[in-house]
Design a protein around this motif. Structure first.
Motif, PDB file in Angstrom:
ATOM      1  N   HIS A 177       0.858  -1.189   0.000  1.00 27.55           N
ATOM      2  CA  HIS A 177       0.000   0.000   0.000  1.00 27.55           C
ATOM      3  C   HIS A 177       0.896   1.241   0.000  1.00 27.55           C
ATOM      4  CE1 HIS A 177      -3.528  -2.509   1.229  1.00 27.55           C
ATOM      5  NE2 HIS A 177      -2.558  -3.232   1.766  1.00 27.55           N
ATOM      6  N   PHE A 178       0.684   2.138  -0.954  1.00 27.75           N
ATOM      7  CA  PHE A 178       1.493   3.346  -1.039  1.00 27.75           C
ATOM      8  C   PHE A 178       0.670   4.484  -1.632  1.00 27.75           C
ATOM      9  CE2 PHE A 178       2.042   0.871  -4.852  1.00 27.75           C
ATOM     10  CZ  PHE A 178       2.036   1.780  -5.894  1.00 27.75           C
ATOM     11  N   ARG A 179       1.164   5.720  -1.440  1.00 25.74           N
ATOM     12  CA  ARG A 179       0.512   6.934  -1.946  1.00 25.74           C
ATOM     13  C   ARG A 179       1.504   7.722  -2.797  1.00 25.74           C
ATOM     14  NH1 ARG A 179      -1.424   7.210   3.532  1.00 25.74           N
ATOM     15  NH2 ARG A 179       0.175   8.801   3.977  1.00 25.74           N
ATOM     16  N   LEU A 180       0.967   8.419  -3.813  1.00 24.38           N
ATOM     17  CA  LEU A 180       1.781   9.199  -4.733  1.00 24.38           C
ATOM     18  C   LEU A 180       1.221  10.616  -4.854  1.00 24.38           C
ATOM     19  CD1 LEU A 180       2.229   6.582  -7.610  1.00 24.38           C
ATOM     20  CD2 LEU A 180       3.782   7.018  -5.705  1.00 24.38           C
ATOM     21  N   LYS A 181       2.130  11.594  -4.962  1.00 21.66           N
ATOM     22  CA  LYS A 181       1.731  12.983  -5.183  1.00 21.66           C
ATOM     23  C   LYS A 181       2.853  13.696  -5.933  1.00 21.66           C
ATOM     24  CE  LYS A 181       0.171  17.196  -2.864  1.00 21.66           C
ATOM     25  NZ  LYS A 181      -0.087  17.860  -1.572  1.00 21.66           N
ATOM     26  N   TYR A 182       2.456  14.381  -7.006  1.00 21.46           N
ATOM     27  CA  TYR A 182       3.444  15.087  -7.834  1.00 21.46           C
ATOM     28  C   TYR A 182       3.157  16.589  -7.812  1.00 21.46           C
ATOM     29  CZ  TYR A 182       6.264  16.475 -11.855  1.00 21.46           C
ATOM     30  OH  TYR A 182       7.182  17.083 -12.672  1.00 21.46           O
ATOM     31  N   THR A 183       4.221  17.389  -7.642  1.00 21.20           N
ATOM     32  CA  THR A 183       4.111  18.846  -7.615  1.00 21.20           C
ATOM     33  C   THR A 183       4.846  19.397  -8.836  1.00 21.20           C
ATOM     34  OG1 THR A 183       4.111  18.772  -5.197  1.00 21.20           O
ATOM     35  CG2 THR A 183       4.490  20.914  -6.238  1.00 21.20           C
ATOM     36  N   PRO A 184       4.117  19.869  -9.882  1.00 19.10           N
ATOM     37  CA  PRO A 184       4.795  20.339 -11.103  1.00 19.10           C
ATOM     38  C   PRO A 184       5.665  21.559 -10.860  1.00 19.10           C
ATOM     39  CG  PRO A 184       2.446  19.953 -11.483  1.00 19.10           C
ATOM     40  CD  PRO A 184       2.657  19.898 -10.016  1.00 19.10           C
ATOM     41  N   GLU A 185       5.263  22.469  -9.950  1.00 14.07           N
ATOM     42  CA  GLU A 185       6.042  23.678  -9.731  1.00 14.07           C
ATOM     43  C   GLU A 185       7.449  23.361  -9.209  1.00 14.07           C
ATOM     44  OE1 GLU A 185       3.103  23.106  -8.437  1.00 14.07           O
ATOM     45  OE2 GLU A 185       1.768  24.397  -9.634  1.00 14.07           O
ATOM     46  N   LYS A 186       7.550  22.381  -8.347  1.00  9.87           N
ATOM     47  CA  LYS A 186       8.836  22.021  -7.748  1.00  9.87           C
ATOM     48  C   LYS A 186       9.507  20.858  -8.464  1.00  9.87           C
ATOM     49  CE  LYS A 186       7.455  23.473  -3.094  1.00  9.87           C
ATOM     50  NZ  LYS A 186       7.326  23.033  -1.683  1.00  9.87           N
ATOM     51  N   HIS A 187       8.801  20.279  -9.437  1.00 13.38           N
ATOM     52  CA  HIS A 187       9.323  19.076 -10.111  1.00 13.38           C
ATOM     53  C   HIS A 187       9.689  17.993  -9.085  1.00 13.38           C
ATOM     54  CE1 HIS A 187      10.556  21.324 -14.063  1.00 13.38           C
ATOM     55  NE2 HIS A 187       9.249  21.375 -13.803  1.00 13.38           N
ATOM     56  N   SER A 188       8.794  17.798  -8.137  1.00  9.31           N
ATOM     57  CA  SER A 188       9.053  16.849  -7.053  1.00  9.31           C
ATOM     58  C   SER A 188       7.970  15.772  -7.024  1.00  9.31           C
ATOM     59  CB  SER A 188       9.100  17.562  -5.700  1.00  9.31           C
ATOM     60  OG  SER A 188       7.843  18.143  -5.400  1.00  9.31           O
ATOM     61  N   LEU A 189       8.398  14.571  -6.705  1.00 13.47           N
ATOM     62  CA  LEU A 189       7.508  13.426  -6.575  1.00 13.47           C
ATOM     63  C   LEU A 189       7.571  12.923  -5.143  1.00 13.47           C
ATOM     64  CD1 LEU A 189       5.658  11.193  -7.782  1.00 13.47           C
ATOM     65  CD2 LEU A 189       7.752   9.915  -8.295  1.00 13.47           C
ATOM     66  N   LEU A 190       6.406  12.876  -4.497  1.00 12.19           N
ATOM     67  CA  LEU A 190       6.310  12.410  -3.114  1.00 12.19           C
ATOM     68  C   LEU A 190       5.739  11.001  -3.118  1.00 12.19           C
ATOM     69  CD1 LEU A 190       6.454  12.913  -0.029  1.00 12.19           C
ATOM     70  CD2 LEU A 190       4.128  13.818  -0.175  1.00 12.19           C
ATOM     71  N   VAL A 191       6.503  10.054  -2.575  1.00 11.13           N
ATOM     72  CA  VAL A 191       6.074   8.659  -2.472  1.00 11.13           C
ATOM     73  C   VAL A 191       5.994   8.305  -0.997  1.00 11.13           C
ATOM     74  CG1 VAL A 191       6.564   6.268  -3.088  1.00 11.13           C
ATOM     75  CG2 VAL A 191       7.199   8.108  -4.659  1.00 11.13           C
ATOM     76  N   THR A 192       4.818   7.857  -0.571  1.00  8.29           N
ATOM     77  CA  THR A 192       4.609   7.446   0.818  1.00  8.29           C
ATOM     78  C   THR A 192       4.364   5.941   0.847  1.00  8.29           C
ATOM     79  OG1 THR A 192       3.601   9.587   1.332  1.00  8.29           O
ATOM     80  CG2 THR A 192       3.255   7.783   2.911  1.00  8.29           C
ATOM     81  N   ILE A 193       5.273   5.209   1.453  1.00  4.23           N
ATOM     82  CA  ILE A 193       5.101   3.766   1.648  1.00  4.23           C
ATOM     83  C   ILE A 193       4.319   3.581   2.936  1.00  4.23           C
ATOM     84  CG2 ILE A 193       6.266   1.553   1.952  1.00  4.23           C
ATOM     85  CD1 ILE A 193       8.594   2.655   0.362  1.00  4.23           C
ATOM     86  N   VAL A 194       3.080   3.149   2.795  1.00  4.51           N
ATOM     87  CA  VAL A 194       2.178   3.098   3.953  1.00  4.51           C
ATOM     88  C   VAL A 194       2.400   1.805   4.740  1.00  4.51           C
ATOM     89  CG1 VAL A 194      -0.223   3.209   4.707  1.00  4.51           C
ATOM     90  CG2 VAL A 194       0.511   4.486   2.678  1.00  4.51           C
ATOM     91  N   ARG A 195       2.145   0.666   4.107  1.00  8.31           N
ATOM     92  CA  ARG A 195       2.246  -0.602   4.841  1.00  8.31           C
ATOM     93  C   ARG A 195       2.286  -1.760   3.846  1.00  8.31           C
ATOM     94  NH1 ARG A 195      -3.030   1.029   5.089  1.00  8.31           N
ATOM     95  NH2 ARG A 195      -4.616  -0.468   4.400  1.00  8.31           N
ATOM     96  N   CYS A 196       2.557  -2.939   4.395  1.00  8.38           N
ATOM     97  CA  CYS A 196       2.439  -4.211   3.673  1.00  8.38           C
ATOM     98  C   CYS A 196       1.509  -5.118   4.460  1.00  8.38           C
ATOM     99  CB  CYS A 196       3.798  -4.882   3.502  1.00  8.38           C
ATOM    100  SG  CYS A 196       4.952  -3.981   2.458  1.00  8.38           S
ATOM    101  N   THR A 197       0.768  -5.947   3.754  1.00  8.03           N
ATOM    102  CA  THR A 197      -0.175  -6.852   4.415  1.00  8.03           C
ATOM    103  C   THR A 197       0.012  -8.269   3.881  1.00  8.03           C
ATOM    104  OG1 THR A 197      -1.859  -6.290   2.749  1.00  8.03           O
ATOM    105  CG2 THR A 197      -1.914  -5.072   4.827  1.00  8.03           C
ATOM    106  N   ASP A 198      -0.203  -9.243   4.781  1.00  5.77           N
ATOM    107  CA  ASP A 198      -0.208 -10.676   4.453  1.00  5.77           C
ATOM    108  C   ASP A 198       1.099 -11.115   3.802  1.00  5.77           C
ATOM    109  OD1 ASP A 198      -2.820 -10.796   5.411  1.00  5.77           O
ATOM    110  OD2 ASP A 198      -3.669 -10.335   3.454  1.00  5.77           O
ATOM    111  N   LEU A 199       2.230 -10.708   4.376  1.00  3.99           N
ATOM    112  CA  LEU A 199       3.517 -11.152   3.852  1.00  3.99           C
ATOM    113  C   LEU A 199       3.791 -12.592   4.257  1.00  3.99           C
ATOM    114  CD1 LEU A 199       5.768  -8.036   4.596  1.00  3.99           C
ATOM    115  CD2 LEU A 199       4.632  -8.636   2.452  1.00  3.99           C
TER     116      LEU A 199
END
Length: 447
Positions: A177-199
């Motif tokens: 499970h992860f989240r993504l967010k991109y900011t064009p003004e800063k040319h930055s990509l935010l990746v949030t690794i939330v969790r893993c399940t049933d490994l």
């Protein structure tokens, strides 16, 4: 001569000197009294301890005699009996003619009755088949009612279902499970690794894992990060954010997120659980600027080798008996599997000199970047043990895929020696029979 007189002075001079006894001092008396008291107290304590121990043993013996222990009876599983196992086995369906099968436990009178019934039945069959035709449907219905589904068959089907469930469960490696967010003004990509399940559990003794996640941006392989290790869990919660700068919108469309889920091992290489690859080419960038949450199944990495094969390796050997040296030249490889998600590999070769099946020397080639048909042309010299020749040694070649983030994976393996069989042994024998000659051959890589 007149007798000599014996006086007091003469006695005192010739005999022992007699002195008066001194008085006993007070400290001496006190010490004697204390010692006596300690001795009496110790004796009383030992006597009391022995008496209590004896009383406790007597009570325990009385309790054991009065209270009967009930042994635990373990029920043994009931053995399934075949239809020929006599009473208690499965019932046979009745014969359409009414004839019953003979069993070993039948009495003689029963056998005679059965013989008479068989004679009557044969008579009825000779007069006509009408009655038999009328009896057949009835017998079929009785057969359906009498014979329920076989327990053996049901048990087998149940085991098959359990095996399928276990296989399906083992084939699943959990979800990321992860989240993504991109900011064009800063040319930055935010990746949030939330969790893993049933490994899956990599520590089979404890039934747990020590998972963490590595993230790499492809195809550049310049941005790489990883989460912290969470101990003894199959459902780790990370909630860690990573920001990547310098990614313009055009570059983002060709970018791939490569997640690798691993289990930390203190004493050896970390175990790879699986990977997740997410391309941005199909992403809605308007939603990406706000934030999107994604859940992806973790896929295994070993399936790539199984589907593509392991390839071949071209090696050349030369034996010099005078100098007791063996020269191995790693020339090139072909048809190697595409180990990376970018459909390329970074192969290199490790060489081990085997002496009585033990690795005694090691060499390795340079890494060839982004190719599945590398050309090495690297030569290595190994010293052969004196007075043993080529009969007690061998060569092991390991072709590996270099990886910056995870451990280097083994693509294939090749062993050349006197007792390995097949084309590898023939190559080795030819090198032994033709000293001071370079003999090269292609060999297929194996596990």
């Amino acid at each position: 001569m007149p007798p000599q007189a014996v006086g007091i002075n003469s006695i005192s001079e010739d005999g022992p000197e007699i002195k008066a006894i001194k008085e006993v001092t007070t400290p001496t008396l006190v010490g004697i009294c204390i010692g006596s008291a300690v001795f009496v107290f110790t004796l009383a304590a030992v006597t009391c301890f022995c008496y209590r121990r004896k009383a406790a043993q007597k009570l325990s013996s009385v309790f054991k005699n009065n209270v009967q222990e009930q042994p635990v009876v373990l029920r043994k599983p009931t053995a399934l009996k075949t239809p020929s196992s006599g009473p208690g086995g499965f019932k046979k369906s009745p014969s359409p003619t009414g004839q019953k099968s003979l069993s070993s436990h039948k009495s003689p009178s029963n056998i005679q009755d059965l013989d008479r019934r068989a004679v009557d039945t044969s008579k009825s069959q000779s007069t006509g088949n009408v009655e038999c035709q009328q009896l057949l449907p009835k017998c079929h219905t009785e057969h359906e009612n009498i014979n329920p589904p076989s327990p053996v068959k049901e048990e087998k089907e149940g085991k098959d279902r359990e095996k399928e469930d276990v296989k399906e469960k083992n084939s699943k490696l959990g979800e990321l499970h992860f989240r993504l967010k991109y900011t064009p003004e800063k040319h930055s990509l935010l990746v949030t690794i939330v969790r893993c399940t049933d490994l899956p559990a990599k520590d089979l003794n404890r039934g747990t894992s020590d998972p963490y996640v590595k993230l790499l941006l492809l195809p550049d392989k310049q941005h790489k990060v990883k989460t912290r290790v969470l101990r003894k869990t199959l459902n780790p919660n990370y909630d860690e954010e990573f920001t990547f700068y310098g990614i313009n919108p055009n570059q983002l469309q060709a970018t791939l997120l490569h997640f690798v889920v691993l289990s930390f091992d203190r004493y050896s290489r970390d175990d790879i659980i699986g990977e997740v690859v997410y391309p941005f080419k199909d992403t809605d960038f308007e939603e990406l600027e706000k934030q999107i949450s994604l859940t992806k199944e973790i896929s295994p990495r070993a399936l790539k080798i199984r589907s593509q094969g392991r390839g071949e390796l071209l090696v050349s050997l030369c034996y010099q008996p005078a100098a007791n040296r063996l020269t191995a030249v790693v020339l090139k490889a072909r048809n190697l599997p595409k180990m990376d998600v970018t459909w390329i590999s970074d192969p290199y070769v490790k060489l081990y000199l085997l002496y009585k099946n033990q690795r005694v020397a090691k060499k390795k080639t340079h890494v060839k970047k982004r190719t599945v048909s590398p050309v090495f042309n690297e030569s290595f010299v190994f010293d052969v043990p004196n007075d043993e020749g080529m009969e007690s040694i061998g060569l092991e070649f390991l072709v590996l895929d270099w990886d910056r983030v995870t451990k280097n994976e083994v693509i294939g393996r090749l062993v050349l020696g006197p007792r390995v069989g097949g084309a590898a042994e023939q190559h080795w024998q030819e090198v032994m029979n033709s000293p001071r000659r370079q003999i090269a051959e292609w060999h297929r890589l194996r596990e």
